[in-house]
Design a protein around this motif. Sequence first.
Motif, PDB file in Angstrom:
ATOM      1  N   SER A  92      39.869  36.492  38.221  1.00  0.00           N
ATOM      2  CA  SER A  92      38.885  36.967  39.202  1.00  0.00           C
ATOM      3  C   SER A  92      39.371  36.818  40.634  1.00  0.00           C
ATOM      4  CB  SER A  92      37.570  36.196  39.038  1.00  0.00           C
ATOM      5  OG  SER A  92      37.747  34.831  39.410  1.00  0.00           O
ATOM      6  N   GLY A  93      40.361  35.954  40.837  1.00  0.00           N
ATOM      7  CA  GLY A  93      40.823  35.697  42.195  1.00  0.00           C
ATOM      8  C   GLY A  93      39.867  34.876  43.025  1.00  0.00           C
ATOM      9  N   THR A  94      38.892  34.227  42.383  1.00  0.00           N
ATOM     10  CA  THR A  94      37.882  33.482  43.130  1.00  0.00           C
ATOM     11  C   THR A  94      38.229  31.997  43.197  1.00  0.00           C
ATOM     12  OG1 THR A  94      36.575  33.064  41.134  1.00  0.00           O
ATOM     13  CG2 THR A  94      36.061  35.070  42.396  1.00  0.00           C
ATOM     14  N   ASP A 149      30.643  31.934  51.262  1.00  0.00           N
ATOM     15  CA  ASP A 149      30.109  33.057  52.026  1.00  0.00           C
ATOM     16  C   ASP A 149      28.627  32.875  52.342  1.00  0.00           C
ATOM     17  OD1 ASP A 149      32.542  34.527  51.932  1.00  0.00           O
ATOM     18  OD2 ASP A 149      32.063  35.232  49.918  1.00  0.00           O
ATOM     19  N   THR A 188      41.713  35.866  51.447  1.00  0.00           N
ATOM     20  CA  THR A 188      41.915  36.338  50.071  1.00  0.00           C
ATOM     21  C   THR A 188      40.746  35.943  49.170  1.00  0.00           C
ATOM     22  OG1 THR A 188      44.305  36.107  50.348  1.00  0.00           O
ATOM     23  CG2 THR A 188      43.483  36.273  48.098  1.00  0.00           C
ATOM     24  N   LEU A 189      40.245  34.705  49.341  1.00  0.00           N
ATOM     25  CA  LEU A 189      39.215  34.189  48.442  1.00  0.00           C
ATOM     26  C   LEU A 189      37.810  34.657  48.808  1.00  0.00           C
ATOM     27  CD1 LEU A 189      40.233  30.443  47.978  1.00  0.00           C
ATOM     28  CD2 LEU A 189      40.378  32.259  46.276  1.00  0.00           C
ATOM     29  N   GLN A 190      37.515  34.764  50.104  1.00  0.00           N
ATOM     30  CA  GLN A 190      36.130  35.011  50.507  1.00  0.00           C
ATOM     31  C   GLN A 190      35.768  36.492  50.388  1.00  0.00           C
ATOM     32  OE1 GLN A 190      36.483  31.317  50.602  1.00  0.00           O
ATOM     33  NE2 GLN A 190      34.452  32.110  50.972  1.00  0.00           N
ATOM     34  N   ARG A 250      34.453  37.964  47.899  1.00  0.00           N
ATOM     35  CA  ARG A 250      34.696  38.527  46.569  1.00  0.00           C
ATOM     36  C   ARG A 250      33.429  39.096  45.936  1.00  0.00           C
ATOM     37  NH1 ARG A 250      39.908  39.135  44.049  1.00  0.00           N
ATOM     38  NH2 ARG A 250      41.327  38.068  45.463  1.00  0.00           N
ATOM     39  N   SER A 251      32.272  38.625  46.388  1.00  0.00           N
ATOM     40  CA  SER A 251      31.017  39.135  45.825  1.00  0.00           C
ATOM     41  C   SER A 251      30.468  40.307  46.626  1.00  0.00           C
ATOM     42  CB  SER A 251      29.962  38.020  45.774  1.00  0.00           C
ATOM     43  OG  SER A 251      30.402  36.956  44.965  1.00  0.00           O
ATOM     44  N   ASP A 252      31.103  40.620  47.746  1.00  0.00           N
ATOM     45  CA  ASP A 252      30.638  41.731  48.582  1.00  0.00           C
ATOM     46  C   ASP A 252      31.062  43.063  47.974  1.00  0.00           C
ATOM     47  OD1 ASP A 252      29.788  39.767  50.261  1.00  0.00           O
ATOM     48  OD2 ASP A 252      31.273  40.132  51.834  1.00  0.00           O
ATOM     49  N   LYS A 302      32.916  44.247  53.469  1.00  0.00           N
ATOM     50  CA  LYS A 302      33.469  43.009  52.920  1.00  0.00           C
ATOM     51  C   LYS A 302      33.771  42.037  54.062  1.00  0.00           C
ATOM     52  CE  LYS A 302      35.662  44.205  48.515  1.00  0.00           C
ATOM     53  NZ  LYS A 302      34.936  43.186  47.745  1.00  0.00           N
TER      54      LYS A 302
END
Length: 317
Positions: free
Chosen positions: A77-79, A218, A280-282, A284-286, A290
């Motif tokens: 997921s890259g999270t 976030d 890179t991490l932040q 991700r839910s947008d 973004k």
Amino acid sequence: MDLIIRRASLPRSASQHKEPVDIGIEAGRIIAVEPHLAASAPEEIDAAGSLVTPPFVDPHFHMDATLSYGLPRVNASGTLLEGIALWGELKPQLTQQALIERALQYCDWAVARGLLAIRSHVDVCDPRLLAVEALLEVKRRVAPYLDLQLVAFPQDGVLRSAGAFDNLKRAIALGVDVVGGIPHFERTMADGAESVRILCEYAAQQGLRVDMHCDESDDPLSRHIETLAAQTHRLGLQGRVTGSHLTSMHSMDNYYVSKLLPLMREAGVAAIANPLINITLQGRSDTYPKRRGMTRVPEMMAAGINVAFGHDCVMDP
């Protein structure tokens, strides 16, 4: 003189000279900086116009996890949350020797690129303290050429993870330098605030510094930096406390931040942003737009808060 570096270019902010200069060194100290230095030394290095700077400092890193990418699997997921879960899966398979070898390899890379001081967080939620003992050994081995400072970091939450606070105290007793924390990873906001209180009180009792992963989220309502600054002020820890990441600040409304920044400045709390990782991490839910996950660096600097950039991760989950 013991050493002269010839034809060195200095950062513009550090030099009145526009042309290259010679740097004369005696007994480990710089004693002359001028063009065409009329002296000699048993060792002379021709910088040939290359930039000569003070050594670089990485104030936020995770050396226990470095170079472990793909172990035990890749972060699909890259999270951040999956990265933490992956580290939890890997911990039972860790060996002290593998930790030492990966960390020493990274230290070689870092020093080759001018890094001579690193602050590394080390996970203390494993009751074996394998990573702590490994990095204390690495610290001993690299001491002649690298200043490695360690933070006792309860990766899974000092309240959320059974025994984590006792493990943290054991790590400090073994020689770890700084008290860490991760309040936004506790199970509730109240637990997060409580973790900040007990960790800051412990640091005050022990005369230690504090560096907490804070609000790496976030969520604009993740506001543990406010609690960290308040506890710093209450306990007289001014100048000894750092909040790392602070990415929720990028989503906070301006009115709240106008109250928060003066509180941080008054408490003497420093901020460490980790741009390469957090962009890179932040977000991700947008969907769109973004968010980029960078804390408010220009605003904090304008408010008189000390701000630094850390690397955070190199090839890890």
